[in-house]
Motif scaffolding. Sequence first.
Motif, PDB file in Angstrom:
ATOM      1  N   THR A 105       0.851  -1.178   0.000  1.00  0.00           N
ATOM      2  CA  THR A 105       0.000   0.000   0.000  1.00  0.00           C
ATOM      3  C   THR A 105       0.893   1.237   0.000  1.00  0.00           C
ATOM      4  O   THR A 105       2.116   1.142   0.214  1.00  0.00           O
ATOM      5  CB  THR A 105      -0.895   0.044   1.245  1.00  0.00           C
ATOM      6  OG1 THR A 105      -0.063   0.184   2.420  1.00  0.00           O
ATOM      7  CG2 THR A 105      -1.717  -1.234   1.365  1.00  0.00           C
ATOM      8  N   LYS A 106       0.296   2.401  -0.223  1.00  0.00           N
ATOM      9  CA  LYS A 106       1.089   3.621  -0.223  1.00  0.00           C
ATOM     10  C   LYS A 106       1.748   3.839   1.136  1.00  0.00           C
ATOM     11  O   LYS A 106       2.922   4.227   1.210  1.00  0.00           O
ATOM     12  CB  LYS A 106       0.219   4.821  -0.594  1.00  0.00           C
ATOM     13  CG  LYS A 106       0.994   6.121  -0.688  1.00  0.00           C
ATOM     14  CD  LYS A 106       0.196   7.209  -1.394  1.00  0.00           C
ATOM     15  CE  LYS A 106      -1.021   7.617  -0.617  1.00  0.00           C
ATOM     16  NZ  LYS A 106      -1.664   8.818  -1.218  1.00  0.00           N
ATOM     17  N   SER A 107       1.017   3.595   2.215  1.00  0.00           N
ATOM     18  CA  SER A 107       1.595   3.751   3.549  1.00  0.00           C
ATOM     19  C   SER A 107       2.780   2.815   3.750  1.00  0.00           C
ATOM     20  O   SER A 107       3.807   3.197   4.327  1.00  0.00           O
ATOM     21  CB  SER A 107       0.537   3.488   4.626  1.00  0.00           C
ATOM     22  OG  SER A 107      -0.407   4.528   4.680  1.00  0.00           O
ATOM     23  N   GLU A 108       2.650   1.576   3.286  1.00  0.00           N
ATOM     24  CA  GLU A 108       3.744   0.616   3.426  1.00  0.00           C
ATOM     25  C   GLU A 108       4.958   1.055   2.620  1.00  0.00           C
ATOM     26  O   GLU A 108       6.103   0.863   3.062  1.00  0.00           O
ATOM     27  CB  GLU A 108       3.266  -0.760   2.980  1.00  0.00           C
ATOM     28  CG  GLU A 108       2.264  -1.397   3.935  1.00  0.00           C
ATOM     29  CD  GLU A 108       1.631  -2.651   3.377  1.00  0.00           C
ATOM     30  OE1 GLU A 108       1.076  -3.446   4.172  1.00  0.00           O
ATOM     31  OE2 GLU A 108       1.678  -2.860   2.134  1.00  0.00           O
ATOM     32  N   ARG A 139       2.570  10.989   9.523  1.00  0.00           N
ATOM     33  CA  ARG A 139       2.532   9.615  10.024  1.00  0.00           C
ATOM     34  C   ARG A 139       1.529   9.553  11.172  1.00  0.00           C
ATOM     35  O   ARG A 139       1.644  10.299  12.152  1.00  0.00           O
ATOM     36  CB  ARG A 139       3.925   9.213  10.497  1.00  0.00           C
ATOM     37  CG  ARG A 139       4.098   7.755  10.881  1.00  0.00           C
ATOM     38  CD  ARG A 139       5.572   7.500  11.176  1.00  0.00           C
ATOM     39  NE  ARG A 139       5.856   6.119  11.498  1.00  0.00           N
ATOM     40  CZ  ARG A 139       7.082   5.647  11.723  1.00  0.00           C
ATOM     41  NH1 ARG A 139       8.123   6.470  11.635  1.00  0.00           N
ATOM     42  NH2 ARG A 139       7.276   4.378  12.009  1.00  0.00           N
ATOM     43  N   ARG A 140       0.530   8.676  11.048  1.00  0.00           N
ATOM     44  CA  ARG A 140      -0.537   8.604  12.044  1.00  0.00           C
ATOM     45  C   ARG A 140      -0.676   7.181  12.572  1.00  0.00           C
ATOM     46  O   ARG A 140      -0.487   6.217  11.837  1.00  0.00           O
ATOM     47  CB  ARG A 140      -1.873   9.037  11.432  1.00  0.00           C
ATOM     48  CG  ARG A 140      -1.842  10.398  10.743  1.00  0.00           C
ATOM     49  CD  ARG A 140      -3.227  10.743  10.211  1.00  0.00           C
ATOM     50  NE  ARG A 140      -3.203  11.978   9.444  1.00  0.00           N
ATOM     51  CZ  ARG A 140      -3.091  12.042   8.134  1.00  0.00           C
ATOM     52  NH1 ARG A 140      -2.980  10.914   7.429  1.00  0.00           N
ATOM     53  NH2 ARG A 140      -3.096  13.196   7.496  1.00  0.00           N
ATOM     54  N   LEU A 142      -3.053   4.239  13.790  1.00  0.00           N
ATOM     55  CA  LEU A 142      -4.412   3.768  13.617  1.00  0.00           C
ATOM     56  C   LEU A 142      -4.720   2.713  14.671  1.00  0.00           C
ATOM     57  O   LEU A 142      -3.900   2.403  15.528  1.00  0.00           O
ATOM     58  CB  LEU A 142      -4.577   3.171  12.216  1.00  0.00           C
ATOM     59  CG  LEU A 142      -4.273   4.113  11.038  1.00  0.00           C
ATOM     60  CD1 LEU A 142      -4.444   3.367   9.721  1.00  0.00           C
ATOM     61  CD2 LEU A 142      -5.172   5.341  11.074  1.00  0.00           C
ATOM     62  N   ARG A 146      -1.609  -0.243  13.935  1.00  0.00           N
ATOM     63  CA  ARG A 146      -1.197   0.028  12.562  1.00  0.00           C
ATOM     64  C   ARG A 146      -0.840   1.493  12.395  1.00  0.00           C
ATOM     65  O   ARG A 146      -1.273   2.348  13.165  1.00  0.00           O
ATOM     66  CB  ARG A 146      -2.320  -0.345  11.587  1.00  0.00           C
ATOM     67  CG  ARG A 146      -2.599  -1.831  11.513  1.00  0.00           C
ATOM     68  CD  ARG A 146      -3.740  -2.090  10.552  1.00  0.00           C
ATOM     69  NE  ARG A 146      -3.472  -1.523   9.242  1.00  0.00           N
ATOM     70  CZ  ARG A 146      -4.426  -1.112   8.410  1.00  0.00           C
ATOM     71  NH1 ARG A 146      -5.696  -1.189   8.748  1.00  0.00           N
ATOM     72  NH2 ARG A 146      -4.088  -0.616   7.223  1.00  0.00           N
ATOM     73  N   GLU A 147      -0.044   1.773  11.357  1.00  0.00           N
ATOM     74  CA  GLU A 147       0.356   3.144  11.064  1.00  0.00           C
ATOM     75  C   GLU A 147      -0.066   3.508   9.644  1.00  0.00           C
ATOM     76  O   GLU A 147      -0.110   2.659   8.755  1.00  0.00           O
ATOM     77  CB  GLU A 147       1.864   3.315  11.202  1.00  0.00           C
ATOM     78  CG  GLU A 147       2.365   3.234  12.619  1.00  0.00           C
ATOM     79  CD  GLU A 147       3.849   3.502  12.704  1.00  0.00           C
ATOM     80  OE1 GLU A 147       4.247   4.414  13.449  1.00  0.00           O
ATOM     81  OE2 GLU A 147       4.598   2.796  12.026  1.00  0.00           O
ATOM     82  N   SER A 148      -0.363   4.782   9.460  1.00  0.00           N
ATOM     83  CA  SER A 148      -0.722   5.285   8.142  1.00  0.00           C
ATOM     84  C   SER A 148       0.146   6.491   7.834  1.00  0.00           C
ATOM     85  O   SER A 148       0.411   7.325   8.710  1.00  0.00           O
ATOM     86  CB  SER A 148      -2.201   5.683   8.119  1.00  0.00           C
ATOM     87  OG  SER A 148      -2.520   6.371   6.927  1.00  0.00           O
ATOM     88  N   ASP A 150       0.429   9.595   4.904  1.00  0.00           N
ATOM     89  CA  ASP A 150      -0.246  10.201   3.768  1.00  0.00           C
ATOM     90  C   ASP A 150       0.022  11.701   3.774  1.00  0.00           C
ATOM     91  O   ASP A 150       0.587  12.243   4.734  1.00  0.00           O
ATOM     92  CB  ASP A 150      -1.746   9.939   3.837  1.00  0.00           C
ATOM     93  CG  ASP A 150      -2.422   9.979   2.467  1.00  0.00           C
ATOM     94  OD1 ASP A 150      -1.770  10.429   1.500  1.00  0.00           O
ATOM     95  OD2 ASP A 150      -3.585   9.554   2.365  1.00  0.00           O
TER      96      ASP A 150
END
Length: 200
Positions: A105-108, A139-140, A142, A146-148, A150
């Motif tokens: 994914t984009k976050s990964e 960086r957030r 979740l 998990r981290e996101s 964007d």
Amino acid sequence: VSRLVRDGAIELAPGMLGHVAFVDPSGGRGDAYTISIAHREGQRIVCDLVRERRPPFDPGDVTLDYVQLARAYGCHEVVGDRYAAGWVTQEFERHRMPYRTCERTKSEIYLDALPLFTQGSIEIPDIPRLHVELTQLERRKLRCCRESVDHPVRSHDDLANALCGAAVELSSIPLAAPITLRDYEFSRQLAAVAEFGETG
């Protein structure tokens, strides 16, 4: 980010095998359609170029431009995200360039690229818009630990996504033996044959 910017040319000419091309496609309205091409020199990732086409544009025309660019660097496939995967895949393969959907994914992608930046093992071109996108990434945390990662609201990360995508793809490939000039010239000849077959 600033300490990783190379002095001199914004874009590097093709010079060896092992380039990876990563695209962040767009339909030509809201976001830019971007491409990054990179290669590895030992443990270091070198970004040869990052380009964008900002809307409005015809996505088919941009795809053809990027196919020709990837071939010039000896790339035998283009990697990209899952945006409209069916259309993107068909458009690239219409020009005889395989399109491989990135498994991350984009976050990964951003999280996997982070060590390259913190360790100083990546070289990036001097493109102010790219630098802004990289430094604005958020960086957030979740749920479920998990981290996101964007871009902020009303901002963009199209250049950053293409750059980090190419870098992460390269970093996941085992180091190989050095490529000789003869190997490089042979690859360029194969790319030329493919392009000739497409254009007639």
